[in-house]
Each structure stands twice: as C-alpha cells, then as structure tokens.
Design an enzyme around this catalytic site. Structure first.
Site, PDB file in Angstrom:
ATOM      1  N   GLU A 110      14.491-107.923  50.719  1.00  0.00           N
ATOM      2  CA  GLU A 110      14.412-108.542  49.411  1.00  0.00           C
ATOM      3  C   GLU A 110      13.054-108.935  48.954  1.00  0.00           C
ATOM      4  OE1 GLU A 110      17.090-112.195  49.860  1.00  0.00           O
ATOM      5  OE2 GLU A 110      18.826-111.390  50.521  1.00  0.00           O
ATOM      6  N   GLU A 166      20.968-108.218  41.717  1.00  0.00           N
ATOM      7  CA  GLU A 166      21.859-109.149  41.820  1.00  0.00           C
ATOM      8  C   GLU A 166      21.827-110.326  40.891  1.00  0.00           C
ATOM      9  OE1 GLU A 166      22.543-110.517  46.041  1.00  0.00           O
ATOM     10  OE2 GLU A 166      23.897-111.963  45.433  1.00  0.00           O
ATOM     11  N   ASP A 170      23.184-109.299  55.314  1.00  0.00           N
ATOM     12  CA  ASP A 170      23.214-110.473  55.888  1.00  0.00           C
ATOM     13  C   ASP A 170      24.234-111.629  55.369  1.00  0.00           C
ATOM     14  OD1 ASP A 170      22.050-110.900  53.631  1.00  0.00           O
ATOM     15  OD2 ASP A 170      20.105-111.760  54.484  1.00  0.00           O
ATOM     16  N   SER A 171      24.913-110.846  54.479  1.00  0.00           N
ATOM     17  CA  SER A 171      26.104-111.972  54.106  1.00  0.00           C
ATOM     18  C   SER A 171      26.984-112.019  55.066  1.00  0.00           C
ATOM     19  CB  SER A 171      26.819-111.211  52.846  1.00  0.00           C
ATOM     20  OG  SER A 171      26.995-109.823  53.224  1.00  0.00           O
ATOM     21  N   ASP A 203      20.618-104.742  56.427  1.00  0.00           N
ATOM     22  CA  ASP A 203      19.477-105.632  55.681  1.00  0.00           C
ATOM     23  C   ASP A 203      18.727-106.149  56.740  1.00  0.00           C
ATOM     24  OD1 ASP A 203      19.646-106.694  53.125  1.00  0.00           O
ATOM     25  OD2 ASP A 203      21.409-107.797  53.331  1.00  0.00           O
ATOM     26  N   LYS A 243      17.429-102.788  54.005  1.00  0.00           N
ATOM     27  CA  LYS A 243      17.309-103.375  52.557  1.00  0.00           C
ATOM     28  C   LYS A 243      16.360-104.575  52.803  1.00  0.00           C
ATOM     29  CE  LYS A 243      20.865-105.533  50.535  1.00  0.00           C
ATOM     30  NZ  LYS A 243      20.242-106.984  50.450  1.00  0.00           N
TER      31      LYS A 243
HETATM   32  O1  KIV Z   1      23.943-109.295  52.114  1.00  0.00           O
HETATM   33  C1  KIV Z   1      24.599-108.925  51.081  1.00  0.00           C
HETATM   34  O2  KIV Z   1      25.840-108.420  51.417  1.00  0.00           O
HETATM   35  C2  KIV Z   1      23.842-108.234  50.050  1.00  0.00           C
HETATM   36  C3  KIV Z   1      24.744-107.786  48.910  1.00  0.00           C
HETATM   37  C4  KIV Z   1      25.409-108.913  48.068  1.00  0.00           C
HETATM   38  C5  KIV Z   1      23.979-106.723  48.065  1.00  0.00           C
HETATM   39  O3  KIV Z   1      22.644-108.354  49.956  1.00  0.00           O
END
Ligand code: KIV
Length: 276
Positions: A114, A181, A43-44, A82, A112
């Site tokens: 969190e 992280e 989600d970056s 994510d 993924k």
């Molecule tokens: O969203 C992302 O790119 C991440 C990585 C930094 C692990 O969660």
C-alpha cells in the site's frame, strides 16, 4: 495455464482480469478450478479470518502461514501476498527482508504494497530483487487512522491529482499492476487509461482492467461491514447456517449418523461376546 506477473501485466487491453482473496488451502483449491487469474492473500484476513477490527494487527508470520496454505492449494493463479502493516514502512532493508520471507516461506509469487510515490524506493528495491510488486492506492486500509475511517478517496481535484501522480510513480518504480480501492469510477477510468500496467478495482467502477473482491463478502458470509461496492454472487452464509443447524438437529434427534455412515466388522457378535 499458469498466470505469471508478466502475463498478468500483458493482459492489459485484452481480457478483463479477475482476482479474489484467498486465505486457505481448500478455498484456494476451489478457486484454482474456476479460472481466476490471481489469488490475493490479503491482510483483510485479519478481519475475515482472525476477527480483528481492522488489518493493523496482522503480522508477517500470519501472512506466511496463510499464503503457504493458498500456494499449496492453487497452481494456476498468480499468488499475490499482502505486505502487512509495518512490514514495508520501516525502510528499504526491512521491506526487502519481509517480502523475501513472504516469497521464501509463504511461496508468494508477488507482493502487494500500500502507498504511492513515498514508497517508490521500496518498490524499486523489491523489483530489483526479482519480487514482482502490485501497488495499492485509494482507500489503503493500513492508513485507516490517518485517513479518519474507511472513506472514498480522490474526490477533490487535489486528491484526484495526488492519486494520479502516485499511480504514475508506482508504475515508474516497476509495479506490474495497481489495485484501486474506493475511488470514484471516473477517476479510476482516467488512471486506467493513463497507465500501461493493469488497474484492479475494488469499489472503483467498471473501467478498471480487472476486479477484486474479498471472497467472504461476495458469498454473503461476512456481515460485520457491507460496502456498497460488493455484489453477492452467492448466499453461502445462509447455506452454511442451514447446514450447521441441520447437523445439530440430526445429531440431537439421532438421525445422524445413520447405517450408511457406520463401519462394520466381521463376526461382529462373536467378537463383542469375547470382549471382557
Ligand atoms: O487485503 C485485501 O483483501 C485487499 C483487497 C481488498 C484489495 O487489499
């Protein structure tokens, strides 16, 4: 060879695992040719692709859009998508529905999520639904407002113990891997030693089972933030600026397009003369 979630998990203790973020077809296709084990549609993307100040505005639709493009571009790496902010925080049913969409519409092969022990019910439900889950602890960017900023996590005894407990809970709930992280390297090493699943570090030192970076960071393309943990493996931002500047200059001075970039036609003169 195709990397699966179970193959990824089994690699612990053998070779180091490699993961990079990817958000589009072209870059995914390039990475597919380079032996990267997993592509993370992080989600970056909210920050590096969409220009938001943080990841909080990213939607499930955004993730599906980008994940489907990555899945079309790469066949060998495991595609991990994510779960964006508020797609896994409203309970088990909502989490299952959203993760199901990432798999069905985005063609994700794992998600993924969190969070630690509090999210064990969600992780368990996803695993029961045959959706492999990668956990994410330490600096969890979706909690930036609660954490008070992008800070290293797990520095005190209490915080380190909570992180270790959360890591065990995520593993026990069925996650196949865990991103750590921005945690002290010594703590990440301890978590890595304790767990049976691989840890993937970003700002978590060399003893994790693998590493992940945001690709724009490692290629010097995103200069809004410069985390200490990033190593630049290329100066692609500089190369792109030089290419864009060169293009503009060539168009303006008439050197592009040249003869070799043009199409011709038969009987050119005759045809042109007959045009009215
Ligand atoms: O969203 C992302 O790119 C991440 C990585 C930094 C692990 O969660």
């Amino acid at each position: 060879m195709k990397t699966t979630a179970s193959g990824f998990r089994q690699a612990k203790g053998g070779r180091k695992l490699t993961m990079l973020t990817a958000y589009d077809y072209t870059v995914a296709h390039l990475m597919d040719q380079c032996g990267i084990d997993a592509l993370l549609v992080g989600d970056s993307l909210g920050m590096v692709m969409l220009g938001y100040p943080d990841t909080l505005a990213v939607t499930v639709e955004d993730m599906i859009h980008h994940c489907a493009a990555v899945a079309r571009g790469a066949s060998s790496p495991l595609i991990v998508c994510d779960m964006p902010f508020m797609s896994s925080q409203r309970g088990v049913d909502d989490t299952l529905r959203n993760a199901g969409r990432l798999v069905k519409e985005g063609r994700a092969q794992a998600v993924k999520l969190e969070g630690g022990a509090d999210f064990a019910p969600e992780i368990r439900a996803l695993v029961r639904a045959s959706i492999p889950v990668m956990g994410h602890l330490g600096l969890t960017p979706q909690s930036v407002n609660a954490l008070g900023g992008y800070k290293v996590q797990g520095k005190s005894l209490a915080a380190a113990q909570k992180l270790l407990d959360d890591a065990r809970a995520v593993q026990d709930a069925g996650a196949f891997a865990l991103v750590l992280e921005c945690v002290p390297a010594a703590l990440a090493a301890r978590v890595t030693k304790e767990l049976e699943i691989p840890t993937i570090g970003i700002g978590a030192g060399p003893d994790c089972d693998g590493q992940v970076l945001v690709w724009q960071d490692m290629l010097g393309m995103f200069d809004r933030v410069a985390p200490k943990f990033v190593r630049r493996f290329g100066a692609v931002g500089d190369a792109m600026r030089a290419a864009f500047t060169g293009y503009a200059a060539a168009v303006r001075d008439g050197s592009f397009p040249a003869a070799e970039h043009c199409y011709s036609m038969e009987d050119e003169q005759q045809v042109l003369e007959k045009l009215y």
